[in-house]
Design a protein around this motif. Structure first.
Motif, mmCIF file in Angstrom:
data_model
loop_
_atom_site.group_PDB
_atom_site.id
_atom_site.type_symbol
_atom_site.label_atom_id
_atom_site.label_comp_id
_atom_site.label_asym_id
_atom_site.label_seq_id
_atom_site.Cartn_x
_atom_site.Cartn_y
_atom_site.Cartn_z
ATOM 1 N N SER A 275 7.506 6.683 -16.646
ATOM 2 C CA SER A 275 6.437 6.481 -15.673
ATOM 3 C C SER A 275 6.958 6.828 -14.287
ATOM 4 C CB SER A 275 5.939 5.043 -15.724
ATOM 5 O OG SER A 275 7.006 4.159 -15.495
ATOM 6 N N CYS A 276 6.196 7.595 -13.547
ATOM 7 C CA CYS A 276 6.663 7.981 -12.219
ATOM 8 C C CYS A 276 5.511 8.166 -11.249
ATOM 9 C CB CYS A 276 7.521 9.228 -12.290
ATOM 10 S SG CYS A 276 6.590 10.693 -12.647
ATOM 11 N N GLU A 277 5.863 8.135 -9.978
ATOM 12 C CA GLU A 277 4.915 8.336 -8.890
ATOM 13 C C GLU A 277 5.566 9.214 -7.832
ATOM 14 O OE1 GLU A 277 3.569 4.665 -6.984
ATOM 15 O OE2 GLU A 277 4.197 3.547 -8.754
ATOM 16 N N ILE A 278 4.729 9.832 -7.024
ATOM 17 C CA ILE A 278 5.217 10.460 -5.799
ATOM 18 C C ILE A 278 4.549 9.720 -4.656
ATOM 19 C CG2 ILE A 278 3.354 12.191 -5.712
ATOM 20 C CD1 ILE A 278 5.500 14.183 -4.676
ATOM 21 N N PHE A 279 5.267 9.501 -3.558
ATOM 22 C CA PHE A 279 4.604 8.839 -2.435
ATOM 23 C C PHE A 279 3.550 9.812 -1.916
ATOM 24 C CE2 PHE A 279 3.943 6.727 1.596
ATOM 25 C CZ PHE A 279 4.022 5.400 1.226
ATOM 26 N N GLN B 167 8.878 4.798 2.587
ATOM 27 C CA GLN B 167 8.784 5.143 1.171
ATOM 28 C C GLN B 167 9.748 4.293 0.331
ATOM 29 O OE1 GLN B 167 8.331 9.495 0.362
ATOM 30 N NE2 GLN B 167 8.592 9.779 2.565
ATOM 31 N N LEU B 168 10.957 4.092 0.849
ATOM 32 C CA LEU B 168 11.937 3.276 0.110
ATOM 33 C C LEU B 168 11.488 1.821 0.067
ATOM 34 C CD1 LEU B 168 15.322 4.749 1.410
ATOM 35 C CD2 LEU B 168 14.147 5.213 -0.761
ATOM 36 N N ASN B 169 10.893 1.383 1.141
ATOM 37 C CA ASN B 169 10.387 0.021 1.213
ATOM 38 C C ASN B 169 9.290 -0.198 0.160
ATOM 39 O OD1 ASN B 169 10.163 -2.553 2.299
ATOM 40 N ND2 ASN B 169 8.474 -1.922 3.645
ATOM 41 N N TYR B 170 8.442 0.815 0.004
ATOM 42 C CA TYR B 170 7.388 0.753 -1.025
ATOM 43 C C TYR B 170 8.019 0.583 -2.414
ATOM 44 C CZ TYR B 170 3.775 2.467 -4.241
ATOM 45 O OH TYR B 170 2.899 2.599 -5.290
ATOM 46 N N PHE C 1 0.833 -1.211 0.000
ATOM 47 C CA PHE C 1 0.000 0.000 0.000
ATOM 48 C C PHE C 1 0.862 1.254 0.000
ATOM 49 C CE2 PHE C 1 -2.763 -3.213 1.983
ATOM 50 C CZ PHE C 1 -3.890 -3.087 1.179
ATOM 51 N N PRO C 2 0.413 2.372 -0.544
ATOM 52 C CA PRO C 2 -0.824 2.548 -1.298
ATOM 53 C C PRO C 2 -0.807 1.736 -2.590
ATOM 54 C CG PRO C 2 0.501 4.560 -1.341
ATOM 55 C CD PRO C 2 1.143 3.637 -0.383
ATOM 56 N N PHE C 3 -1.946 1.092 -2.871
ATOM 57 C CA PHE C 3 -2.050 0.145 -3.969
ATOM 58 C C PHE C 3 -2.841 0.790 -5.110
ATOM 59 C CE2 PHE C 3 -4.350 -3.869 -5.562
ATOM 60 C CZ PHE C 3 -3.335 -4.197 -6.446
ATOM 61 N N ARG C 4 -2.147 0.964 -6.220
ATOM 62 C CA ARG C 4 -2.799 1.501 -7.425
ATOM 63 C C ARG C 4 -3.058 0.344 -8.376
ATOM 64 N NH1 ARG C 4 1.194 4.934 -6.134
ATOM 65 N NH2 ARG C 4 0.735 7.173 -6.092
ATOM 66 N N VAL D 42 10.398 10.682 -3.436
ATOM 67 C CA VAL D 42 10.181 10.600 -1.985
ATOM 68 C C VAL D 42 10.573 11.932 -1.338
ATOM 69 C CG1 VAL D 42 10.575 8.111 -2.002
ATOM 70 C CG2 VAL D 42 12.462 9.652 -1.452
ATOM 71 N N HIS D 43 10.147 12.151 -0.102
ATOM 72 C CA HIS D 43 10.216 13.480 0.515
ATOM 73 C C HIS D 43 10.212 13.340 2.023
ATOM 74 C CE1 HIS D 43 6.042 12.354 0.751
ATOM 75 N NE2 HIS D 43 6.067 12.166 -0.576
ATOM 76 N N PHE D 44 10.337 14.502 2.714
ATOM 77 C CA PHE D 44 10.435 14.448 4.183
ATOM 78 C C PHE D 44 9.273 15.128 4.888
ATOM 79 C CE2 PHE D 44 14.635 13.905 2.461
ATOM 80 C CZ PHE D 44 15.137 12.850 3.206
ATOM 81 N N ASP D 45 8.624 16.033 4.189
ATOM 82 C CA ASP D 45 7.542 16.790 4.820
ATOM 83 C C ASP D 45 6.674 17.430 3.735
ATOM 84 O OD1 ASP D 45 9.193 18.740 3.785
ATOM 85 O OD2 ASP D 45 10.064 19.234 5.744
ATOM 86 N N LYS D 46 5.691 18.188 4.164
ATOM 87 C CA LYS D 46 4.761 18.800 3.213
ATOM 88 C C LYS D 46 5.505 19.673 2.202
ATOM 89 C CE LYS D 46 0.370 20.319 2.200
ATOM 90 N NZ LYS D 46 0.601 20.612 0.790
ATOM 91 N N LYS D 47 6.504 20.417 2.691
ATOM 92 C CA LYS D 47 7.212 21.360 1.822
ATOM 93 C C LYS D 47 7.973 20.620 0.712
ATOM 94 C CE LYS D 47 10.509 25.140 2.373
ATOM 95 N NZ LYS D 47 11.516 25.632 3.362
ATOM 96 N N THR D 48 8.688 19.587 1.097
ATOM 97 C CA THR D 48 9.458 18.840 0.077
ATOM 98 C C THR D 48 8.521 18.019 -0.809
ATOM 99 O OG1 THR D 48 9.899 17.194 1.808
ATOM 100 C CG2 THR D 48 11.652 18.764 1.324
#
Lengths: 453, 453
Positions: free
Chosen positions: B392-396, B405-408, A118-121, B369-375
């Motif tokens: 193809s890309c995603e943002i966590f 996030q890295l585990n995902y 998860f999150p699962f798309r 991947v990021h650390f907080d709302k700002k990043t």
């Protein structure tokens, strides 16, 4: 001899339809993949225990049920027959056909919750079946094309869906469309501030018809449902709201100042717009439509609907956020958002606007034609040379008149024909006919391959 | 709360399975298209009048029947119930699920005979349903992958099928396989020359088991079925035949000299080999196997079967020529030839031999991947830059710990991660982690795009 027929409400997709549908579906799939969505397919048959009760009484009636195999009467006592069809269905049919892709997806998530990342798309493009009365544009077997993200309540997902819709439509060269967006919390908020709390469902059903029946008739319906004149007066600004999305947001913040949930809905809309700005998507074709309600009761946040502006047809896509997709199967708190493209309608739109590319119709690039066994044999020797270069080709398999062979090429939209005649056998220069232009040239095999690649 | 389950004998295809299946199926589709085959899809439901009686008594029992919707008992009188399940099925169920792709194809050809451009090459890859006892490798919903040419009896089609099989296996990097070929006319001819005319069916059933039970047991079975000792003696050369395809042809021409139909079968085999030579396909992996019989009674000419030599599994494909596909629906004389790949088994073979390419597993190329709302907000600004380049890309989507996030990314086989931290916001140089190699570099957005394209 029986004359075979198709069941009412079902369709064959012959080659020319398939090629066009594949063009449409492949474009959508490629965009889904680009945004990180993964493919999923579930079986056509589900246990009726999974399907029943998920689509309301009306839906239950429309489920196709599969007769248990073998002696399906064995679980019935003679006097049970007299109870009628409804009573005995459960005893003679344990499985049914998929009614939509959402319930099977929820089942999949629950059954695989410990393996899913998860999150699962996921996206899923498969047929569904409903025992509905067939009519123009409504089928008993039709395709759904769903994309969902579950396991996150981030409003980035809402913005991503808007981006996906825009990219799909851009690829399909569809420009005149609008994505209407609203939020269920706003609708709840409105019922609160007009002193009709708890009447959200009646409110949604009525307001959803605004497009079709107009404000007056909507107000009539609300009065009939027990809304007070006072409520209707307080609701007036909802009908009169206009301007840019930002202007509408400002009006609603004022109007909903007395409703916490209503304000939250507005803030969520604002955040989706902000996220789109951060993504540099300025032309999102997004229209905040405070009267958009959409039928499905499980939506709890954002709701979407896509409409064409230049073709008269219902919505060509829709979706929304839900808080509890899998609760009915015992897994609580699985928030997510789903969106669905209306494949059949988009097909009709592309056809109406003549946007299916001609080149997509071409399967075979070149047909080898001949005059007799000797020239056909020689033609066989040319086939693999084309295929090695990834040029799709055929040889006419029968010994037939040239006219018949050319007619075959024409009817299958084959753009090139290579003629092997007695002279060609010696010269090794073949006649290449361009079937679209009607031209022909004498070329060697190498030259023809060069021409076609 | 109910725990949801899948019907026995059915499967979900989750993302990793889907990606591998698509790799397999897309390779097959591309080859079909290269040889001029056109796509067709038919509905899951067919009228039972179309399906019943086409698959023998055993097949009829395995058909899934769909309960008529509404009051399905209305056509039954009370005393009809007592007649039992078999008697009333036809009155409460008019539709059934597709049992194979051949009968729906025959129905399609008959219903569209005036529009179809013959010779008609079609491929069809869809699920079929059989109420069989589920067991390892046998499912109640499984996929068939058929290609047929109808409207021609040219033996070029036989050679083309051999070419298709070779090209598909070559693409899949499967080398150790054999295409066994025989001809039904040869089997008929053998029964003629051993003085057992009309016993072709018993002969085929017995000889088909040679692989599994050996010559002795086959001979026993034939004796039981009423074949004479004299017949068995005359049949001996069939068991002893060996050598190259040409050598076998020579032996059979001798053996079948007394049977016109038998000789014709041998000549047909010879012509298929000649056609392959003319097509410059010298390594066709083709083995003339005079004991190959195959079950389906509608085959009348060439029959094929593909077997792996390095994986223990049944046949991974098969087919043959039929003289009269559509006769049962009133259209006589429609000769054709069909071939079917066993998708489920080929999947298992590719898995066993580790031939699924790793790269096919990658859907998303890069995760931001990021650390907080700002990043995270800054990361949103990078997404469309990648997508514009078809990366193809995603943002966590959630604010979460970097490790999560890295585990995902790891679990979804995402090869690259772009880290947006406080420093990256200023420098506009992002940390790009190669998840496979464990390396990381500081790069600008342009440099990252260059790295990934």
């Amino acid at each position: 001899m029986q004359k075979p027929t198709l069941p009412k409400g079902t369709r064959d997709f012959g080659p020319s339809k398939m090629i066009r549908r594949n063009f449409l579906i492949n474009n959508i799939k490629e965009v889904f993949a680009k945004y990180g969505y993964l493919p999923l397919e579930t079986p056509a048959m589900e246990n009726l225990s999974v399907l029943t009760g998920k689509y309301g009484d009306e839906g239950d009636k429309l489920l196709y049920k599969i007769l248990n195999s073998g002696d399906f009467l064995s679980k019935l006592t003679p006097d049970e027959f007299s109870k009628g069809a409804k009573e005995i269905t459960g005893k003679i049919a344990e499985k049914g056909l998929r009614y939509d892709l959402t319930v099977p997806f929820a089942r999949y998530v629950v059954m695989n919750q410990h393996e899913i990342n998860f999150p699962f798309r996921r996206y899923q493009i498969q047929p569904v079946w409903r025992a509905d009365r067939p009519q123009k544009g409504r089928y008993r077997e039709f395709f759904q094309c769903d994309a969902d993200v579950v396991g996150t309540d981030s409003l980035i997902c809402e913005a991503e869906i808007v981006a996906i819709i825009n990219e799909v439509f851009d690829r399909l060269k569809l420009n005149d469309f609008v994505i209407n967006i609203n939020n269920r919390k706003i609708l709840t908020g409105i019922t609160e501030v007009i002193d009709a709390p708890g009447k959200e469902s009646d409110f949604c059903v009525a307001i959803d018809k605004l497009d079709k029946i107009g404000r007056e008739k909507v107000e009539e319906e609300l009065l009939q449902k027990g809304f007070s004149q006072n409520s209707l007066q307080k609701m007036a600004p909802v009908f009169e709201i206009s301007g840019s999305n930002q202007e509408k947001i400002a009006v609603l913040k004022e109007l909903l100042s007395g409703s916490e949930i209503g304000l939250q809905g507005v803030v969520e809309i604002e955040e989706v717009l902000t996220n789109l700005n951060l993504m540099n998507i300025t032309e999102a074709n997004l229209n905040f439509d405070v009267t958009l309600a959409r039928g499905l009761s499980y939506y709890t946040g954002a709701i979407f609907e896509v409409k064409m502006l230049n073709v008269k047809i219902g919505s060509v896509g829709g979706g929304g956020r839900y808080d509890n997709l899998t609760g009915v199967f015992g897994l609580e708190g699985m928030s997510g958002i789903g969106f669905s493209f209306g494949i059949d309608r988009l097909y009709d739109v592309l056809e109406a606007l003549e946007l299916f590319p001609d080149s997509e119709h071409v399967v075979t690039q070149i047909l080898i034609v001949h005059f007799d066994k000797k020239t056909q044999d020689h033609g066989l020797g040319l086939l693999q040379a084309f295929r090695k270069e990834n040029i799709s080709c055929e040889i006419f398999p029968d010994l037939a008149k040239l006219k018949k062979q050319l007619n075959y090429a024409n009817r299958n939209n084959i753009p090139y024909v290579l003629v092997v005649g007695e002279e060609e056998l010696k010269s090794k220069e073949y006649t290449l006919k361009n079937m679209n232009k009607g031209e022909q040239k004498q070329l060697t095999l190498e030259q023809i391959i060069k021409e076609l690649t």
